[in-house]
Design an enzyme around this catalytic site. Structure first.
Site, PDB file in Angstrom:
ATOM      1  N   GLU A  88      43.907  18.258 -39.132  1.00 24.89           N
ATOM      2  CA  GLU A  88      44.220  18.288 -40.499  1.00 24.89           C
ATOM      3  C   GLU A  88      43.217  18.778 -41.567  1.00 24.89           C
ATOM      4  O   GLU A  88      41.860  17.988 -41.381  1.00 24.89           O
ATOM      5  CB  GLU A  88      44.891  16.978 -41.134  1.00 24.89           C
ATOM      6  CG  GLU A  88      45.976  16.617 -40.842  1.00 24.89           C
ATOM      7  CD  GLU A  88      47.226  16.254 -41.831  1.00 24.89           C
ATOM      8  OE1 GLU A  88      46.739  16.129 -42.870  1.00 24.89           O
ATOM      9  OE2 GLU A  88      48.351  16.581 -41.598  1.00 24.89           O
ATOM     10  N   GLU A 113      37.286  16.457 -43.627  1.00 19.22           N
ATOM     11  CA  GLU A 113      37.038  16.514 -44.988  1.00 19.22           C
ATOM     12  C   GLU A 113      35.609  16.159 -45.453  1.00 19.22           C
ATOM     13  O   GLU A 113      34.908  15.398 -44.549  1.00 19.22           O
ATOM     14  CB  GLU A 113      38.057  15.345 -45.719  1.00 19.22           C
ATOM     15  CG  GLU A 113      37.677  15.153 -47.226  1.00 19.22           C
ATOM     16  CD  GLU A 113      38.127  16.630 -48.016  1.00 19.22           C
ATOM     17  OE1 GLU A 113      37.107  17.340 -48.373  1.00 19.22           O
ATOM     18  OE2 GLU A 113      39.344  16.763 -48.123  1.00 19.22           O
ATOM     19  N   ASP A 140      31.935  19.972 -42.101  1.00 23.20           N
ATOM     20  CA  ASP A 140      32.062  21.154 -42.452  1.00 23.20           C
ATOM     21  C   ASP A 140      33.355  21.614 -41.432  1.00 23.20           C
ATOM     22  O   ASP A 140      32.898  21.351 -40.336  1.00 23.20           O
ATOM     23  CB  ASP A 140      31.009  22.187 -42.424  1.00 23.20           C
ATOM     24  CG  ASP A 140      31.514  23.769 -42.642  1.00 23.20           C
ATOM     25  OD1 ASP A 140      32.732  24.189 -43.104  1.00 23.20           O
ATOM     26  OD2 ASP A 140      30.668  24.718 -42.235  1.00 23.20           O
ATOM     27  N   ASP A 163      41.182  25.400 -51.261  1.00 23.45           N
ATOM     28  CA  ASP A 163      40.936  25.925 -52.702  1.00 23.45           C
ATOM     29  C   ASP A 163      41.174  27.379 -52.663  1.00 23.45           C
ATOM     30  O   ASP A 163      40.691  28.059 -52.096  1.00 23.45           O
ATOM     31  CB  ASP A 163      39.174  25.810 -52.672  1.00 23.45           C
ATOM     32  CG  ASP A 163      38.541  25.970 -54.067  1.00 23.45           C
ATOM     33  OD1 ASP A 163      38.974  26.603 -54.699  1.00 23.45           O
ATOM     34  OD2 ASP A 163      37.569  25.482 -54.176  1.00 23.45           O
ATOM     35  N   LYS A 167      39.340  33.519 -58.858  1.00 22.15           N
ATOM     36  CA  LYS A 167      38.698  34.905 -59.386  1.00 22.15           C
ATOM     37  C   LYS A 167      38.484  35.768 -58.269  1.00 22.15           C
ATOM     38  O   LYS A 167      38.120  35.392 -57.151  1.00 22.15           O
ATOM     39  CB  LYS A 167      37.396  34.120 -60.120  1.00 22.15           C
ATOM     40  CG  LYS A 167      37.464  33.440 -61.073  1.00 22.15           C
ATOM     41  CD  LYS A 167      36.093  33.110 -61.743  1.00 22.15           C
ATOM     42  CE  LYS A 167      36.223  32.303 -63.302  1.00 22.15           C
ATOM     43  NZ  LYS A 167      35.023  32.123 -63.663  1.00 22.15           N
ATOM     44  N   ASP A 199      49.690  26.926 -53.624  1.00 22.43           N
ATOM     45  CA  ASP A 199      50.583  27.157 -54.837  1.00 22.43           C
ATOM     46  C   ASP A 199      50.035  28.114 -55.773  1.00 22.43           C
ATOM     47  O   ASP A 199      50.331  28.440 -56.799  1.00 22.43           O
ATOM     48  CB  ASP A 199      50.670  25.976 -55.442  1.00 22.43           C
ATOM     49  CG  ASP A 199      49.340  25.203 -55.918  1.00 22.43           C
ATOM     50  OD1 ASP A 199      48.334  25.841 -55.460  1.00 22.43           O
ATOM     51  OD2 ASP A 199      49.268  24.205 -56.698  1.00 22.43           O
ATOM     52  N   THR A 234      54.051  16.657 -52.651  1.00 19.12           N
ATOM     53  CA  THR A 234      53.119  15.465 -53.594  1.00 19.12           C
ATOM     54  C   THR A 234      53.251  15.502 -54.892  1.00 19.12           C
ATOM     55  O   THR A 234      54.263  16.201 -55.377  1.00 19.12           O
ATOM     56  CB  THR A 234      51.494  16.197 -53.295  1.00 19.12           C
ATOM     57  OG1 THR A 234      51.642  17.392 -54.152  1.00 19.12           O
ATOM     58  CG2 THR A 234      51.219  16.292 -51.866  1.00 19.12           C
ATOM     59  N   LYS A 235      53.046  14.355 -55.485  1.00 14.51           N
ATOM     60  CA  LYS A 235      53.053  14.363 -56.931  1.00 14.51           C
ATOM     61  C   LYS A 235      53.011  15.633 -57.840  1.00 14.51           C
ATOM     62  O   LYS A 235      53.481  16.158 -58.602  1.00 14.51           O
ATOM     63  CB  LYS A 235      52.829  13.051 -57.616  1.00 14.51           C
ATOM     64  CG  LYS A 235      52.932  11.939 -57.039  1.00 14.51           C
ATOM     65  CD  LYS A 235      52.287  10.583 -57.362  1.00 14.51           C
ATOM     66  CE  LYS A 235      52.565   9.233 -56.741  1.00 14.51           C
ATOM     67  NZ  LYS A 235      51.653   8.220 -57.509  1.00 14.51           N
ATOM     68  N   PHE A 236      51.717  16.049 -57.336  1.00  9.47           N
ATOM     69  CA  PHE A 236      51.125  17.533 -58.048  1.00  9.47           C
ATOM     70  C   PHE A 236      52.103  18.452 -57.911  1.00  9.47           C
ATOM     71  O   PHE A 236      52.559  19.160 -58.704  1.00  9.47           O
ATOM     72  CB  PHE A 236      49.567  17.714 -57.501  1.00  9.47           C
ATOM     73  CG  PHE A 236      49.147  18.897 -58.043  1.00  9.47           C
ATOM     74  CD1 PHE A 236      48.612  18.982 -59.179  1.00  9.47           C
ATOM     75  CD2 PHE A 236      49.335  19.980 -57.350  1.00  9.47           C
ATOM     76  CE1 PHE A 236      47.944  20.183 -59.698  1.00  9.47           C
ATOM     77  CE2 PHE A 236      48.720  21.429 -57.908  1.00  9.47           C
ATOM     78  CZ  PHE A 236      48.116  21.481 -59.177  1.00  9.47           C
TER      79      PHE A 236
END
Length: 256
Positions: A88, A113, A140, A163, A167, A199, A234-236
């Site tokens: 993960e 992470e 990393d 992420d 841009k 997303d 997820t909630k988001f």
């Protein structure tokens, strides 16, 4: 010892600020020339950390975390049992990883992470929910995959909501570039899978192009896949869907 009972990891807590080296160079390579660009799985950001997360980092790293080392990891030793291993990458605060690991006790989950708040949160979740099938490496992700994961060894890889670097001039910083996808594919065993979710629509398009261009992988769907039952919403994500935002899942399998 019960097969589902983990063997405590020896050693001291890992350094909280991970080193970053050239992403796809061998571990013993000389540093690249100044100004060279490298794929990295993160950028340094200052963020708030709670006392609970700080306590977890200080007290639980030695129990549930594996220090980064430039040599292949033995999952059976790390987890105290033989079981399929799922990598993960970027588990954030650990909500999704916790739910998946609890729902799939037959699998081992290796979470990578870099941020202290997320690692502290995940450590707290592991301890309080008694999740024996999760280990953490705070480093990393590119270097972990390159140096610590043996070829043809993973049953699956999860990369959820990396992420997006929205841009255009920052798109080169996105994690899922051809070189890293090729590296990931080489670490997945034949029949194993790579599951990504985002997303951001333009990142989804890029993911589809990059994953579709990797010779070792084949798409399990015509393009984007339905969210599988094992990936909790997820909630988001729920809030975003309610507001009309899209979420795209991609599931590719390693060719035999």
């Amino acid at each position: 010892m019960n097969a589902n009972t983990p063997t405590p990891i020896d050693g001291q807590p890992t350094e909280l600020t991970p080193s970053t080296q050239a992403a796809l160079e061998p571990a013993n390579h000389a540093p690249a020339s100044p100004g060279a660009t490298h794929i990295r799985s993160f950028v340094h950001r200052r963020g708030h950390i709670t006392q609970r997360q700080r306590d977890a980092l200080e007290q639980l790293m030695g129990k549930w975390a594996i220090p980064y080392a430039p040599r292949p990891l033995n999952p059976a030793t790390a987890f105290g049992r033989e079981a399929p291993t799922i990598l993960e990458i970027g588990f954030g605060m650990g909500e999704t990883t916790e739910k998946i690991a609890l729902a799939r006790p037959e699998d081992n989950f290796l979470g990578v992470e870099v941020f202290n708040a997320g690692v502290g949160s995940m450590l707290h979740r592991i301890e309080t929910s008694q999740i024996p099938n999760v280990r953490i490496i705070q480093h990393d992700a590119v270097e972990v995959v390159r140096d610590m994961i043996a070829p043809d060894s993973l049953a699956g890889v999860h990369v959820y909501f990396p992420d997006p670097w929205p841009k255009k001039r920052h798109h080169k910083r996105r994690l899922l570039q051809p070189a890293f996808v090729q590296l990931l594919a080489s670490r997945i065993k034949p029949g194993g899978y790579l599951h990504c979710a985002t997303d951001w629509q333009d990142y989804a398009v890029q993911m589809l192009e990059v994953l579709g261009g990797e010779a070792l992988l084949e798409n399990t769907a015509q393009d984007y896949a339905e969210r599988p039952a094992y990936r909790p919403q997820t909630k988001f994500e729920t809030r975003g869907l309610r507001l009309g935002h899209g979420v795209w899942d991609l599931i590719f399998k390693r060719k035999a």
